[in-house]
Design an enzyme around this catalytic site. Structure first.
Site, PDB file in Angstrom:
ATOM      1  N   ALA A 126       0.838  -1.202   0.000  1.00  0.00           N
ATOM      2  CA  ALA A 126       0.000   0.000   0.000  1.00  0.00           C
ATOM      3  C   ALA A 126       0.873   1.251   0.000  1.00  0.00           C
ATOM      4  CB  ALA A 126      -0.919   0.003   1.217  1.00  0.00           C
ATOM      5  N   TYR A 150       7.498  11.446  -0.503  1.00  0.00           N
ATOM      6  CA  TYR A 150       7.499  10.058  -0.983  1.00  0.00           C
ATOM      7  C   TYR A 150       8.890   9.438  -0.837  1.00  0.00           C
ATOM      8  CZ  TYR A 150       6.663   6.156  -4.214  1.00  0.00           C
ATOM      9  OH  TYR A 150       6.539   4.916  -4.781  1.00  0.00           O
TER      10      TYR A 150
END
Length: 440
Positions: free
Chosen positions: A284, A348
């Site tokens: 995920a 990220y």
């Protein structure tokens, strides 16, 4: 999304233009299929150095390829395995050149070069220098081979411990893993695990949980693990329930709709798996891209929490509760953005670099205390719904800026996850990027 450039280069005008302009001419990669489960052709087994790795020939026989130690005549090898574990001096590096130089041009398209090295010794700096030289050698060779061929360095002291790794690397399943160094030390699959001696279903009898399984890479992971015999529990957020149920039904598994960032996510996973879990795949992930100067807190925090915080919390809980059974494995998803950095993705990249840090710290302790291996995959440019939305020129650059001159497919990541799930290596972050030039 179809790679139209790759298709064009296979036409007569495309071959002419790319040759004249010096543009990349990628060869379509041969991936695993039920009809073509193995590489086509013989395996050439070579040795450099004075002391060969004991038992290697027997392991190579079990890969399904036919190993030869002598000339192959007009036949092109599908793979070359160079045993350089005995290279302990700078002088012995001459053998590396002497053995590979005459054969490297003859390797078949989409073939493999696997160099076996030994771990560098902290007590012998000459051996350490020679063995580290192999790393630079293999990374450079991987950039030279072309035509869909790959090169990998495997460091090991045991042919038996390296068997699952060699099975993977010497097969079409490793099509997009290139220019990597993998260390195989004392971590070997449990000889008594169900399915371990069945190459067609090596995960038989095991239960696997895949997060983010409703689409993209997560769906591909669920499908490959099920193909390899695992019972798959597919997890995703409740909003993706329709796709999640579809994926679970397709792989003969179970859907589990929950938010992985919830405080009680670990408890709910454990409750859904009363008989325990063997393979935990943290897939995920989300992106909220902005340059740091323009990034509000509501774009930073969710990315860190989903991509890293939830991985730490659920792994800790499932280890402590005993839900993750001895002999099991954890495979997390990092990214080359986390290893090399990427403009506009400080959140990220931080989260994915954190995953790599988790793996390197937890792996030795998890193996020692729980008998569980911990590794990560680091995908490069993979053809997904997300990359399909990238502007055309950026997308084309992403596809070409690797040694194979093409993007990967979700199944490339999935095949690598399935290999790591077997438990044959520990503490590794393996790039699935075709040897991306980003941070190479």
């Amino acid at each position: 999304m179809a790679d139209r450039y790759l298709t064009f280069t296979r036409t007569a005008p495309g071959r002419f233009l790319t040759r004249r302009l010096g543009l990349p001419r990628p060869v379509p990669l041969r991936r695993w299929s039920p009809e073509h489960p193995a590489l086509d052709g013989p395996l050439l087994h070579l040795t450099a150095g004075d002391v060969p790795l004991p038992g290697l020939h027997e392991v190579l026989v079990r890969t399904g390829l036919a190993p030869h130690t002598g000339p192959l005549g007009t036949r092109r090898p599908a793979a070359v395995v160079l045993d350089a574990t005995g290279v302990a001096t700078v002088t012995a590096l001459v053998d590396v050149h002497a053995t590979l130089h005459p054969v490297v041009r003859s390797i078949a398209d989409c073939g493999r070069v696997v160099v076996l090295g030994a771990p560098p010794s902290p007590a012998d700096h000459h051996q350490a220098a020679a063995q580290q030289a192999l790393d630079g050698f293999v990374r450079s060779l991987a950039k030279e081979l072309g035509r869909g061929r790959t090169a990998t360095l495997v460091r090991t002291t045991s042919a038996a411990a390296a068997e699952t790794t060699l099975r993977f690397l010497l097969s079409p399943k490793s099509a997009y893993v290139n220019g990597q160094t993998v260390e195989v030390t004392h971590a070997a699959p449990d000889e008594h695990a169900p399915g371990i001696h069945d190459p067609a279903r090596p995960l038989a009898g095991r239960t696997a949980l895949v997060t983010g399984a409703a689409r993209g890479i997560g769906e591909a992971v669920a499908r490959v693990l099920a193909r390899d015999g695992a019972h798959v529990v597919a997890l995703d957020v409740p909003a993706a329930r329709t796709d999640l149920v579809r994926v679970a039904a397709r792989v003969g598994g179970e859907p589990l709709a929950l938010d992985i960032t919830a405080d009680d996510a670990g408890e709910r996973i454990a409750a859904a798996l009363p008989d325990g879990l063997d393979v935990l795949v943290h897939n995920a992930g989300i992106t909220r891209d902005r340059r740091l100067a323009n990034m509000a807190a509501d774009r930073w925090s969710p990315v860190i929490d989903v991509n890293l915080g939830s991985v730490l919390r659920t792994t800790d809980f499932l280890l402590k509760s005993g839900t993750l059974r001895r002999g099991g494995s954890v495979v997390a998803t990092a990214s080359i953005a986390g290893l090399a950095g990427n403009a506009g993705q400080t959140n990220y990249a931080a989260s994915k670099a954190g995953v790599a840090g988790l793996v390197r710290s937890l792996a030795p302790r998890a193996l020692g205390e729980h008998g569980i291996t911990v590794n990560a995959v680091a995908p490069g440019f993979i053809e997904t719904r997300m990359t399909a939305a990238v502007p055309l020129l950026i997308r084309e650059a992403g596809r070409r800026l690797n040694s194979l001159a093409q993007a990967g497919q979700p199944v490339d990541v999935a095949e690598t996850v399935a290999w790591l799930a077997l438990g044959g290596v520990n503490g590794q972050v393996v790039r699935v990027c075709g040897q991306s030039l980003l941070g190479a």
